[in-house]
Design an enzyme around this catalytic site. Structure first.
Site, PDB file in Angstrom:
ATOM      1  N   GLU A 180      38.144  38.470  48.853  1.00 46.96           N
ATOM      2  CA  GLU A 180      38.394  37.290  48.039  1.00 46.96           C
ATOM      3  C   GLU A 180      39.869  37.132  47.702  1.00 46.96           C
ATOM      4  OE1 GLU A 180      36.388  34.756  45.736  1.00 46.96           O
ATOM      5  OE2 GLU A 180      35.918  34.769  47.846  1.00 46.96           O
TER       6      GLU A 180
ATOM      7  N   PHE B 180      35.502  47.281  35.704  1.00 48.01           N
ATOM      8  CA  PHE B 180      36.968  47.348  35.650  1.00 48.01           C
ATOM      9  C   PHE B 180      37.523  47.364  34.226  1.00 48.01           C
ATOM     10  CE2 PHE B 180      35.938  42.885  36.955  1.00 48.01           C
ATOM     11  CZ  PHE B 180      36.180  42.261  35.744  1.00 48.01           C
TER      12      PHE B 180
ATOM     13  N   LYS C 205      40.147  41.378  44.394  1.00 43.55           N
ATOM     14  CA  LYS C 205      39.301  40.366  43.745  1.00 43.55           C
ATOM     15  C   LYS C 205      37.935  40.387  44.421  1.00 43.55           C
ATOM     16  CE  LYS C 205      39.259  35.597  42.164  1.00 43.55           C
ATOM     17  NZ  LYS C 205      37.835  35.383  42.448  1.00 43.55           N
TER      18      LYS C 205
ATOM     19  N   GLU D  84      44.418  44.917  41.845  1.00 48.17           N
ATOM     20  CA  GLU D  84      42.991  45.138  42.090  1.00 48.17           C
ATOM     21  C   GLU D  84      42.509  44.169  43.167  1.00 48.17           C
ATOM     22  OE1 GLU D  84      40.657  44.637  38.600  1.00 48.17           O
ATOM     23  OE2 GLU D  84      41.579  46.301  37.507  1.00 48.17           O
TER      24      GLU D  84
END
EC number: 6.5.1.1
Length: 1009
Positions: free
Chosen positions: A484, A424, A317, A315
């Protein structure tokens, strides 16, 4: 006419009625609460003194009697627990089963029922100046209002401890010298009033009442409670574990200190199974991602792939705020649904994002009318709230989130930025707790119940992967998009409340090797440090010169925009050099009259990253800085900043006119990013386990200045806070210090000096010679006399451990001039079987003698298990990531250093050459400081090749041929790069430590890692 007190009493009575209805079985105390002074006398102070009191650790020599260990023989963890158990037992016996009033003061940062006070150090300092009627320009007024700066006297010289400053000032003019008369319950009532007061003029009389009714020490502890900065040395988990075996579990699912105290008041009644899961409208403590580890291969292994299911998820960040959303169907609510939002820290953000579909103050819920599938009655979602720019169709930095939400509240129709909730995970659905289901099952449920609302409410996407190459490709994409980073997740895992677990692992771009260019920046501001760096400018605000095309007409041509803060990589000599060139040119920053002619900060009137001192660019210096990456930030004027900047060197060949400008930086950034897309990324050994060392040569001592005198440099700190000393003689060893010098050292480090041993209780007697007074005390036989070397060792160790909590050294046999019988076993327990101190960094000579003795005895200790080492490593890394100073044993952590074997050395006979011995010493230092060491150039993970000073240009072609097949070539440095970095306790710039001819002929310089 009703007074404010009447209204407050009515409100309190109404609140009590509501609580009785909500908690009908809550415990009731049988007696008034304990006095507030009992709280700090029997709990706060003893917990703090565990790290202060000079007693030895129990070690492996503890002897238990028939009834177990005595309090004196408990190790610090056991003593800490013992203190907490005694306090809780006393409360149950004397007060009752409702410990909530005490826990609110013991764990103020966990109390979600009391609003924030809106009072930071500056405001409290200003109020105390007002209450005590002190001139703000006086010494005490200055010390309170400028608590980060060094004080103007010996007693107030310690900077960075605000509560300590308050105690110092209040103790000169106390309203009470004896204990105050406030009960714990009264303190809570006044703190409730303080938190509900909206203006300083309403808070002032409340703080004034505390001042009138408390002695100085009580007031200092109250200020720590208000600031939520207790620093007791015991976490909430320790208190919860002593209170009830299910307390931590209940706090994890509810974030409610009140529920922990009221629902678990009987330790013999356990939580029912149905009460151990998350609940609607109860804030839980979320699962957190584990920190990055040694390598991608290792992280993938932690995903626990199987032959049948080797998949893990990747995923992006997100750069936002962790948020949980609770939704429940409610026919009485407009729109038929009620919502609650909480952050990771359990702050309620419902007021910002909305409590219902038609909540006009809601910046998000007004868009969620059709966001849920039919049949969904209630749920709990976990996700990230981010800021979305509709015009750019891209996310904005985290710092803009609250601004975006407030803007959306005011005008939901305008284009610009607004909150976007990326979901999520789902933890609760239609009355069922889903945390025990696998992530894959939870995601399947999430996809079925959510109907995404474009750029308002979306399900966060993920990619399935099985190999390291797929992670590396995602990392390239993450850096290219200024993301990120990544989060790797195990789809076979349950949800783990309030736990940082390997099932989720962070992979962040800033953990990669160097990014971009070295930048020459002008220093425009300075920040005072705290702790051991208090009272000095320890980090600097750097700016970019404003180009003519970007400056407004008529503006100052020397103007700079704020760009980044730099605090790492400086040696003591670098600080001294900067001070030398800027002395007398610094000006204190005035927030009311900022120097906008010369410096422009971000945030307008908010003045983001405002420095303590500023300097005109033409009076300043230029420093060379390198960093991990460039990132977006609204905290600096140009909207960008450097991630993990590090000082390289002072550029005395440049002035502000030749420093980097805004446009030059943007051009460099564009060029660096283009090159970066084409390169392969290497993840640093971020959490590397220390490798076992096998010594093939006789062990040499890693010390480069063996003849240096042991002397105290810069006496200032808190190591002796709260201790009383009677110094009888001067010091003879390890260095000679007069009695007056010893007394000044003690006072400068927080201790108090008395000229008799019985002026105050618990006075520590210090002597190095048998004077008449020392002989008299020794003859009594009931007082321990300690040598001055213990004082010097404590101060020296405190400086070595700068950034860590202040811990007094345990007494060793060599520290004792005379000791009582009951102290002998305790003191002996501070050394191991080889007489090596458990707590003190021993000298080179001591280590040499110790190793010689070990060789004679032929004894070795078994190594810790790899699992234990890994656990300790991860614990230390968590502390470092939360702001603690990196331990010296991790200075080279993550680096792979190659020391190429010299063919001539292997053929030579006789004693080891001096240069070879120097290389061997450097190898030992590097290993001790966390590096992996190899002698083979075939190792593809090498980050640095270390050569001795005799390395010549004729040897370079062979070295280059060996390394030429690599995409990324290591630094080539002289051995003194290791030596100098170790001495300065920071990684120094490699370019300054290349072999001389490589600097002379830059065309043969190798590419950096």
């Amino acid at each position: 006419m009703e007074t404010d007190q009447d209204m407050h009493d009515q409100a309190m009575a109404g609140e009590e009625t509501d609580l009785d209805e909500k908690y009908p079985n809550r415990p009731q105390n049988k007696a008034p609460t304990l006095p507030f002074h009992d709280l700090y006398e029997t709990l706060f102070r003893p917990l703090r003194e565990i790290k202060k009191k000079p007693v030895g650790p129990a070690g492996n020599r503890r002897k238990a009697g028939p009834h177990g260990l005595s309090a004196a023989n408990l190790n610090p963890i056991e003593r800490r627990r013992d203190i907490i158990e005694r306090f809780i037992s006393r409360w149950r016996k004397e007060v009752g089963d409702d410990i909530y009033p005490a826990f609110r003061l013991i764990l103020p940062d966990k109390d979600r029922d009391r609003a924030m006070y809106g009072m930071k150090e500056k405001i409290i300092g200003k109020m105390l100046v007002n209450i005590m009627k002190i001139d703000k320009n006086s010494e005490d007024g200055f010390n309170l209002l400028n608590w980060k700066l060094p004080g103007q006297s010996a007693t107030s010289s310690m900077a960075g401890d605000f509560a300590g400053r308050c105690y110092d000032v209040v103790s000169k003019r106390p309203m009470r010298t004896e204990f105050g008369n406030m009960l714990i319950e009264e303190v809570n009532e006044k703190l409730d009033q303080l938190s509900s007061a909206s203006k300083e003029e309403e808070q002032l009389p409340i703080l004034a009442e505390f001042y009138r009714r408390m002695n100085p020490e009580e007031l200092a502890w109250l200020i720590r409670i208000i600031l939520r900065q207790m620093k007791l040395g015991a976490t909430e988990r320790t208190f919860f574990d002593v209170w009830h075996p299910d307390a931590e579990n209940l706090y994890s699912i509810s974030s409610s200190l009140r529920r922990v105290c009221w629902e678990l008041h009987d330790p013999n009644i356990r939580l029912d199974a149905e009460d151990r899961g998350v609940s609607l409208m109860q804030c839980f403590q979320p699962q957190l991602a584990q920190f990055q580890m040694q390598s991608l291969d290792r992280m993938i292994a932690r995903m626990r792939p199987t032959e049948d299911d080797p998949v893990f998820w990747i995923e992006e960040k997100l750069d936002g705020e962790r948020m949980q959303l609770h939704m429940v169907s409610d026919a009485s609510a407009p729109g038929g649904r009620r919502f609650r939002f909480w952050s990771r820290k359990a702050k309620d953000y419902t007021y910002l994002y909305g409590n219902g579909i038609y909540d006009e103050a809601g910046s998000l819920t007004r868009h969620l009318k059709d966001a849920f599938a039919d049949g969904v009655d209630n749920l709990i979602l976990d996700g990230e709230m981010i800021t979305w720019n509709t015009e750019q169709d891209a996310p904005e930095p985290f710092g803009t989130l609250k601004t975006a939400a407030l803007s959306e509240q005011r005008n939901p129709f305008r284009q610009g930025i607004h909150p976007l909730f990326r979901v999520f995970d789902i933890l609760y659905l239609n009355g069922r707790d889903l945390t025990r289901y696998t992530l894959r099952d939870r995601r399947n449920a999430l996809q079925k119940v959510i109907k995404p609302v474009h750029r308002r409410f979306e399900v966060h996407s993920y990619e399935e992967a099985t190999t390291k190459a797929e992670v590396e490709a995602s990392l390239r994409k993450a850096v290219a998009e200024a993301s990120e980073g990544l989060v790797l997740k195990n789809p076979r895992s349950p949800y783990r409340l309030n736990e940082r677990h390997d099932d989720w692992m962070k992979v962040k771009p800033e953990y990669m090797t160097e990014f971009g260019e070295s930048l020459d920046l002008v220093v425009i501001g300075g920040y005072y440090g705290s702790g051991h760096r208090g009272g000095k400018l320890s980090s600097f605000l750097c700016g970019l010169r404003v180009d003519e095309g970007q400056s407004s007409q008529g503006s100052n041509p020397t103007k700079c925009y704020s760009f980044c803060k730099v605090g790492g990589g400086f040696t003591a000599a670098d600080y001294a050099n900067i001070r030398h060139h800027t002395d007398g040119k610094w000006v204190e920053w005035n927030p009311k009259k900022p120097p906008t002619t010369y410096i422009e900060l971000a945030g307008g009137d908010s003045q983001y990253e405002r420095p303590d001192m500023w300097i005109k660019p033409e009076d300043s210096v230029v420093i060379c800085v390198k960093a991990a990456s460039v990132s977006v930030s609204d905290q600096f004027r140009i909207g960008l900043t450097l991630r993990f900047p590090r000082f390289k060197r002072l550029r005395m060949d440049k002035d502000w006119k030749s420093a980097l400008s805004v446009q030059e930086f943007l051009d460099l950034k564009s060029h660096a990013e283009q090159e970066h897309r084409e390169k392969e990324f290497n993840v640093e050994n971020f959490r590397k386990k220390r490798v076992k060392k096998t010594t093939k040569k006789p062990l040499a001592i890693a010390g480069y200045d063996e003849n240096a005198e042991v002397q105290y440099a810069g006496p200032s700190g808190h190591i002796f806070d709260g201790l009383n000393f009677f110094i009888l003689t001067d010091s003879n060893a390890p260095v000679k210090k007069s009695k007056a010098e010893l007394e000044n050292l003690v006072k400068a480090n927080g201790g108090r000096i008395f000229q008799t041993n019985d002026a105050v209780p618990d006075t520590i007697c210090i002597a190095d010679r048998r004077t008449v007074k020392a002989a008299s005390l020794q003859k009594k036989g009931d007082i321990d006399i300690i040598r001055p070397s213990w004082i010097l060792d404590c101060i020296k160790q405190s400086e070595i451990d700068a950034g860590l909590p202040d811990l007094l050294l345990p007494l060793e046999p060599g520290h004792m001039f005379f000791m009582t019988k009951d102290k002998e076993e305790i003191v002996a327990g501070s050394l191991d079987q080889f007489n090596d101190s458990y707590a003190r960094d021993i000298t080179v000579e001591e280590l040499r003698n110790l190793l010689d003795q070990m060789a004679k005895d032929g004894k070795t200790d078994s190594f810790c298990s790899p699992e234990a080492i890994q656990k300790v490593t991860e614990h230390i890394q968590e502390k470092v990531d939360s702001g603690w100073t990196m331990p010296c044993g991790w200075l080279f952590k993550g680096l792979v250093l190659c020391f190429p074997e010299n063919e001539n050395d292997s053929a030579s006979e006789g004693p080891e050459p001096k240069q070879s011995q120097r290389i061997h010493l450097a190898q030992n230092t590097a290993k001790f400081a966390g590096a992996s060491v190899t002698t083979s150039l075939k190792d593809t993970s090498i980050t640095h090749v270390v050569v001795d000073p005799d390395f010549t240009s004729s040897e370079l072609p062979k070295l280059r041929r060996t390394l030429s097949t690599r995409r990324k070539l290591p630094h080539i440095v002289k051995v003194n790069w290791i030596e100098d970095s170790w001495k300065e306790n920071t990684l120094l710039d490699e370019e300054q430590h290349m072999p001389v001819y490589m600097r002379r002929y830059p065309n043969i310089q190798l590419m950096k890692v």
